[in-house]
Design an enzyme around this catalytic site. Sequence first.
Site, PDB file in Angstrom:
ATOM      1  N   THR A 168       0.534  -2.854   8.776  1.00 50.07           N
ATOM      2  CA  THR A 168      -0.625  -1.957   8.302  1.00 50.07           C
ATOM      3  C   THR A 168      -1.630  -2.045   9.369  1.00 50.07           C
ATOM      4  OG1 THR A 168      -2.414  -1.864   6.489  1.00 50.07           O
ATOM      5  CG2 THR A 168      -1.548  -4.013   7.035  1.00 50.07           C
ATOM      6  N   SER A 169      -2.662  -0.956   9.497  1.00 44.77           N
ATOM      7  CA  SER A 169      -3.743  -1.107  10.374  1.00 44.77           C
ATOM      8  C   SER A 169      -4.915  -1.723   9.910  1.00 44.77           C
ATOM      9  CB  SER A 169      -4.014   0.537  10.731  1.00 44.77           C
ATOM     10  OG  SER A 169      -4.517   1.000   9.348  1.00 44.77           O
TER      11      SER A 169
ATOM     12  N   CYS B  74       1.452  20.835 -17.372  1.00 43.10           N
ATOM     13  CA  CYS B  74       1.880  20.212 -18.279  1.00 43.10           C
ATOM     14  C   CYS B  74       2.480  21.011 -19.453  1.00 43.10           C
ATOM     15  CB  CYS B  74       0.780  19.205 -18.893  1.00 43.10           C
ATOM     16  SG  CYS B  74       1.142  18.099 -20.217  1.00 43.10           S
TER      17      CYS B  74
ATOM     18  N   GLN C 123       0.796  -1.078  -0.092  1.00 41.19           N
ATOM     19  CA  GLN C 123       0.084   0.143   0.088  1.00 41.19           C
ATOM     20  C   GLN C 123       1.052   1.276   0.105  1.00 41.19           C
ATOM     21  OE1 GLN C 123      -3.733  -0.646   3.059  1.00 41.19           O
ATOM     22  NE2 GLN C 123      -1.718  -1.912   3.764  1.00 41.19           N
ATOM     23  N   ASN C 124       1.979   1.097   0.040  1.00 45.20           N
ATOM     24  CA  ASN C 124       2.996   2.215   0.284  1.00 45.20           C
ATOM     25  C   ASN C 124       3.501   2.697  -0.944  1.00 45.20           C
ATOM     26  OD1 ASN C 124       3.049   1.474   3.078  1.00 45.20           O
ATOM     27  ND2 ASN C 124       5.043   0.378   3.038  1.00 45.20           N
TER      28      ASN C 124
ATOM     29  N   CYS D  17      -3.769  15.413 -20.499  1.00 47.96           N
ATOM     30  CA  CYS D  17      -3.559  14.373 -21.521  1.00 47.96           C
ATOM     31  C   CYS D  17      -2.587  13.261 -20.846  1.00 47.96           C
ATOM     32  CB  CYS D  17      -2.571  15.273 -22.608  1.00 47.96           C
ATOM     33  SG  CYS D  17      -0.916  15.491 -21.771  1.00 47.96           S
TER      34      CYS D  17
ATOM     35  N   ASN E 103       3.144  -6.833  13.405  1.00 43.85           N
ATOM     36  CA  ASN E 103       2.627  -5.194  13.742  1.00 43.85           C
ATOM     37  C   ASN E 103       3.189  -4.914  15.303  1.00 43.85           C
ATOM     38  OD1 ASN E 103       1.178  -2.707  14.242  1.00 43.85           O
ATOM     39  ND2 ASN E 103       0.077  -3.511  12.460  1.00 43.85           N
TER      40      ASN E 103
ATOM     41  N   HIS F 237      -1.653   1.235  -4.233  1.00 43.21           N
ATOM     42  CA  HIS F 237      -1.842   2.602  -4.032  1.00 43.21           C
ATOM     43  C   HIS F 237      -0.857   3.626  -4.869  1.00 43.21           C
ATOM     44  CE1 HIS F 237      -4.082   1.644  -0.130  1.00 43.21           C
ATOM     45  NE2 HIS F 237      -4.672   1.435  -0.992  1.00 43.21           N
TER      46      HIS F 237
HETATM   47  C1  BV8 Z   1     -11.971   2.745  -3.565  1.00 44.63           C
HETATM   48  C2  BV8 Z   1      -2.522   6.874  -1.080  1.00 44.63           C
HETATM   49  C3  BV8 Z   1     -13.635   2.243  -4.889  1.00 44.63           C
HETATM   50  C4  BV8 Z   1      -2.315   8.231  -1.226  1.00 44.63           C
HETATM   51  C5  BV8 Z   1      -4.348   5.866   0.326  1.00 44.63           C
HETATM   52  C6  BV8 Z   1     -16.629   6.361   1.036  1.00 44.63           C
HETATM   53  C7  BV8 Z   1     -16.127   6.951  -0.511  1.00 44.63           C
HETATM   54  C8  BV8 Z   1     -15.195   6.107  -1.111  1.00 44.63           C
HETATM   55  C9  BV8 Z   1     -14.773   5.049  -0.822  1.00 44.63           C
HETATM   56  C10 BV8 Z   1     -14.857   4.854   0.504  1.00 44.63           C
HETATM   57  C11 BV8 Z   1     -15.792   5.231   1.443  1.00 44.63           C
HETATM   58  N1  BV8 Z   1     -16.169   4.742   2.643  1.00 44.63           N
HETATM   59  C12 BV8 Z   1     -15.051   3.632   2.557  1.00 44.63           C
HETATM   60  C13 BV8 Z   1     -14.299   3.600   1.259  1.00 44.63           C
HETATM   61  C14 BV8 Z   1     -13.253   2.827   0.777  1.00 44.63           C
HETATM   62  C15 BV8 Z   1     -11.997   3.692   1.089  1.00 44.63           C
HETATM   63  C16 BV8 Z   1     -11.642   3.272   2.669  1.00 44.63           C
HETATM   64  O1  BV8 Z   1     -11.157   1.961   2.830  1.00 44.63           O
HETATM   65  N2  BV8 Z   1     -11.679   4.239   3.481  1.00 44.63           N
HETATM   66  C17 BV8 Z   1     -11.256   3.687   4.808  1.00 44.63           C
HETATM   67  C18 BV8 Z   1     -10.479   4.687   5.638  1.00 44.63           C
HETATM   68  C19 BV8 Z   1     -12.519   3.375   5.605  1.00 44.63           C
HETATM   69  N3  BV8 Z   1     -11.072   2.947   0.310  1.00 44.63           N
HETATM   70  C20 BV8 Z   1     -11.067   4.045  -0.867  1.00 44.63           C
HETATM   71  O2  BV8 Z   1     -11.521   5.054  -1.206  1.00 44.63           O
HETATM   72  C21 BV8 Z   1     -10.282   3.179  -2.008  1.00 44.63           C
HETATM   73  N4  BV8 Z   1     -10.775   3.286  -3.261  1.00 44.63           N
HETATM   74  O3  BV8 Z   1     -12.586   1.800  -2.546  1.00 44.63           O
HETATM   75  O4  BV8 Z   1     -12.441   2.899  -4.633  1.00 44.63           O
HETATM   76  C22 BV8 Z   1     -14.572   3.082  -4.354  1.00 44.63           C
HETATM   77  C23 BV8 Z   1     -14.879   4.295  -5.310  1.00 44.63           C
HETATM   78  C24 BV8 Z   1     -15.822   5.295  -5.089  1.00 44.63           C
HETATM   79  C25 BV8 Z   1     -16.736   5.102  -4.054  1.00 44.63           C
HETATM   80  C26 BV8 Z   1     -16.666   3.778  -3.226  1.00 44.63           C
HETATM   81  C27 BV8 Z   1     -15.615   2.917  -3.485  1.00 44.63           C
HETATM   82  C28 BV8 Z   1      -8.753   4.117  -2.169  1.00 44.63           C
HETATM   83  C29 BV8 Z   1      -7.847   3.713  -0.838  1.00 44.63           C
HETATM   84  C30 BV8 Z   1      -6.723   4.282  -1.104  1.00 44.63           C
HETATM   85  C31 BV8 Z   1      -6.447   5.668  -0.455  1.00 44.63           C
HETATM   86  N5  BV8 Z   1      -5.068   6.176  -0.669  1.00 44.63           N
HETATM   87  N6  BV8 Z   1      -2.970   6.422   0.210  1.00 44.63           N
HETATM   88  C32 BV8 Z   1      -1.365   8.806  -0.033  1.00 44.63           C
HETATM   89  O5  BV8 Z   1      -0.777   7.866   0.382  1.00 44.63           O
HETATM   90  O6  BV8 Z   1      -1.433   9.764   0.263  1.00 44.63           O
HETATM   91  S1  BV8 Z   1      -4.597   5.248   1.772  1.00 44.63           S
HETATM   92  C33 BV8 Z   1      -3.435   5.402   2.931  1.00 44.63           C
HETATM   93  O7  BV8 Z   1      -3.929   4.287   4.184  1.00 44.63           O
HETATM   94  C34 BV8 Z   1      -1.956   4.890   2.584  1.00 44.63           C
HETATM   95  O8  BV8 Z   1      -1.957   4.391   0.962  1.00 44.63           O
HETATM   96  C35 BV8 Z   1      -1.821   3.646   3.362  1.00 44.63           C
HETATM   97  O9  BV8 Z   1      -0.908   2.834   3.066  1.00 44.63           O
HETATM   98  C36 BV8 Z   1      -3.070   3.265   3.715  1.00 44.63           C
HETATM   99  C37 BV8 Z   1      -3.330   2.239   4.881  1.00 44.63           C
HETATM  100  O10 BV8 Z   1      -2.549   2.780   6.114  1.00 44.63           O
HETATM  101  P1  BV8 Z   1      -1.342   1.951   6.505  1.00 44.63           P
HETATM  102  O11 BV8 Z   1      -0.257   1.594   5.565  1.00 44.63           O
HETATM  103  O12 BV8 Z   1      -2.016   0.566   7.470  1.00 44.63           O
HETATM  104  O13 BV8 Z   1      -0.887   2.931   7.829  1.00 44.63           O
HETATM  105  P2  BV8 Z   1      -1.220   3.248   9.223  1.00 44.63           P
HETATM  106  O14 BV8 Z   1      -0.651   4.489   9.625  1.00 44.63           O
HETATM  107  O15 BV8 Z   1      -2.826   3.444   8.996  1.00 44.63           O
HETATM  108  O16 BV8 Z   1      -0.843   2.018   9.874  1.00 44.63           O
HETATM  109  C38 BV8 Z   1       0.436   1.759  10.268  1.00 44.63           C
HETATM  110  C39 BV8 Z   1       0.500   0.409  10.886  1.00 44.63           C
HETATM  111  O17 BV8 Z   1       1.955  -0.007  11.202  1.00 44.63           O
HETATM  112  C40 BV8 Z   1      -0.236   0.484  12.597  1.00 44.63           C
HETATM  113  O18 BV8 Z   1      -0.832  -0.614  12.672  1.00 44.63           O
HETATM  114  C41 BV8 Z   1       1.148   0.458  13.240  1.00 44.63           C
HETATM  115  O19 BV8 Z   1       0.851  -0.304  14.453  1.00 44.63           O
HETATM  116  C42 BV8 Z   1       2.166  -0.423  12.440  1.00 44.63           C
HETATM  117  N7  BV8 Z   1       3.423  -0.037  12.735  1.00 44.63           N
HETATM  118  C43 BV8 Z   1       3.837   1.206  12.943  1.00 44.63           C
HETATM  119  N8  BV8 Z   1       5.415   0.977  13.156  1.00 44.63           N
HETATM  120  C44 BV8 Z   1       5.781  -0.271  12.725  1.00 44.63           C
HETATM  121  C45 BV8 Z   1       4.469  -0.940  12.670  1.00 44.63           C
HETATM  122  N9  BV8 Z   1       4.308  -2.115  12.636  1.00 44.63           N
HETATM  123  C46 BV8 Z   1       5.735  -2.806  12.317  1.00 44.63           C
HETATM  124  N10 BV8 Z   1       6.866  -2.245  12.681  1.00 44.63           N
HETATM  125  C47 BV8 Z   1       6.884  -0.988  12.908  1.00 44.63           C
HETATM  126  N11 BV8 Z   1       7.982  -0.549  13.202  1.00 44.63           N
HETATM  127 ZN    ZN Z   2      -1.015  17.581 -20.590  1.00 45.04          ZN
END
Ligand code: BV8
Ligand code: ZN
Length: 247
Positions: free
Chosen positions: A187-188, A146, A100-101, A129, A212, A118
């Site tokens: 990932t959360s 562009c 997802q990164n 374009c 995690n 992602h």
């Molecule tokens: C989609 C990219 C179809 C950009 C990201 C309403 C309208 C539209 C969609 C939705 C909606 N309601 C729900 C949805 C679906 C939505 C969604 O899931 N929402 C969630 C919040 C409920 N999803 C979408 O919109 C997706 N598209 O569904 O399209 C659609 C279309 C229209 C209408 C309906 C459906 C698109 C999702 C992608 C969004 N883009 N990022 C950018 O990065 O700027 S999301 C973002 O969150 C990142 O990509 C990231 O990867 C992702 C998940 O987060 P994590 O990677 O898990 O990071 P986080 O901080 O949360 O957790 C870190 C974890 O690591 C923790 O657990 C922590 O304990 C742990 N940790 C920390 N340190 C360590 C560790 N573990 C091990 N070792 C360590 N050292």
């Molecule tokens: Zn262009």
Amino acid sequence: MKFSKELINRLAEAKSVSVLTGAGVSAESGVPTFRDKGGIWEKFRPEDLANFDAFINDPDFVWNWYQHRREVMRDVKPNPGHLALAEMEEMFPNFTVITQNIDNLHFRAGSKNVTELHGNIERSFCLKCRTFYNEIDVTEKKVLRCEKCGGLIRPDVVWFGEMLPEKALMYAEECAAASDVFFSIGTSAEVYPAALMPLIAKRAGAYVVEINTKPTVMSADLDEVIQGKSGEVLSELIKLIRANKNN
Ligand code: BV8
Ligand code: ZN
């Protein structure tokens, strides 16, 4: 660090292993996560930044947020967790990193079989374009236009409400469904459809392990939870896999 007998045996026989990684895998490289304390979304809500409307309403604001993150990601290095995953690719007939990164760190660590759900912050494209621009100068504080058509240039990442790249998503689902062992690492498990991958693997009979630093919403549904930093756990795990392969 103790790994369960079950995991050791499953890995010894595994032909297919897949991994879903999130921001936690890059945390030890110094890339802030999204939802942890001090995470990048502590100040803003994801909806305020990682979405198309926010970009259209204030292109410079959203562009700058990505420029800042691009700068951070360019300065950091892959950590032992990324390197262990790159080495694991050679240890199993089929090994896929589903990430997802957007930070490019799996590729920079040497992983080849990586599917980016992602997108990737190092790629940008023109809204009008679709010309791609990959050498972005991070000092450009104003959103770029562009050269060909004057359209707005946006990061090639998936924003909320946007569909994931179809090929990447299909390939990720196939790999999850074909896994003998599936790891969900750093990932959360809150963002869909990426968070479906461990469940697809579980449903298809894989042994699913979460690595995690703390429990997640998905922990109870999985076969094994290893609490720890991914860099440390994966460095121990790769030693064990290497030892098993040499016996
Ligand atoms: C989609 C990219 C179809 C950009 C990201 C309403 C309208 C539209 C969609 C939705 C909606 N309601 C729900 C949805 C679906 C939505 C969604 O899931 N929402 C969630 C919040 C409920 N999803 C979408 O919109 C997706 N598209 O569904 O399209 C659609 C279309 C229209 C209408 C309906 C459906 C698109 C999702 C992608 C969004 N883009 N990022 C950018 O990065 O700027 S999301 C973002 O969150 C990142 O990509 C990231 O990867 C992702 C998940 O987060 P994590 O990677 O898990 O990071 P986080 O901080 O949360 O957790 C870190 C974890 O690591 C923790 O657990 C922590 O304990 C742990 N940790 C920390 N340190 C360590 C560790 N573990 C091990 N070792 C360590 N050292
Ligand atoms: Zn262009």
